[in-house]
Design a protein around this motif. Structure first.
Motif: not given
Lengths: 110, 113
Positions: A33, A35, A37, A41-43, A45, A48, A86, A98, A100-102
């Motif tokens: 996925q 994302f 942000q 601060g909201q993540l 989508n 997918y 992300f 899952s 996550f990458g940085d």
């Protein structure tokens, strides 16, 4: 566990420019996925996309699972595209988790 | 996503105090997750739950306790808060298929003084 690397870590664009963000992963996945942000601060989508290509407006994503990478394309960037992007992957061998990458921090200047 | 509610959204506490962050989902999906996000980093998994009464550790579980007596709720407790636990905490729920998407709550910002 699986390793997820995103590049570049930071990206500054002028409004209207195009960009490509990359996500490399170290093992087979059955879920990937993207994302966004936002500055609050909201993540959110975006896609997918465990394999193939998808498009949603100015954004599109391609995952080449056999080569273990995914790309997120942003065309005609707008200031509202600013934020952190992300990717998150779920291993084939793992039922739920899952990783996550940085992230890539994108700044779009007017 | 509107189906996931986190509370409180903001919390300031002191070192050594117990804090509980709540996550509630309206869908009754099986998998729920707690992640923490520290400045300049991605999200790291603290704990997750595959169903009611089934929980497992993630990447950074030390100092945290979880429970899941009901499918809809997944509270995260810091039994004795430390400054290093100052972070933004995100709850997530996975779609019902095995490769289902993750959906996130709006986050809880915790400051430990």
């Amino acid at each position: 566990g699986i390793q997820v690397e995103q590049s570049p870590p930071d990206l500054i664009l002028q409004e209207g420019a195009n960009s490509t963000l990359r996500c490399n992963f170290s093992d087979s996945v059955n879920n990937l996925q993207w994302f966004h942000q936002n500055p609050w601060g909201q993540l959110i989508n975006l896609f997918y996309i465990p394999s193939g290509t998808k498009q949603n407006g100015r954004l599109s994503a391609t995952t080449v699972a056999t080569e273990r990478y995914s790309l997120l394309y942003i065309s005609s960037s707008q200031t509202t595209d600013s934020g952190v992007y992300f990717c998150a992957v779920k291993e084939n061998t793992n039922a739920g988790k899952s990783t996550f990458g940085d992230g890539t921090t994108l700044t779009v200047k007017p | 996503d509107a189906g996931i509610t986190q509370s409180p959204r903001y919390k300031i506490t002191e070192t050594g105090r117990q804090v509980t962050l709540m996550c509630h989902q309206t869908w009754s999906h099986s998998y729920m997750f707690w992640y923490r996000q520290d400045l300049g980093h991605g999200l790291r998994l603290i704990y997750y739950s595959a169903a009611a009464d089934i929980t497992d550790k993630g990447e950074v579980p030390d100092g945290y306790v979880v429970s899941r007596s009901k499918t809809e709720n997944f509270p995260l407790t810091l039994e004795s808060a430390t400054r290093s636990q100052t972070s933004v905490y995100f709850c997530a729920v996975k779609g019902q298929t095995n490769t289902g998407e993750l959906f996130f709550g709006e986050g809880s910002r915790l400051t430990v003084l």
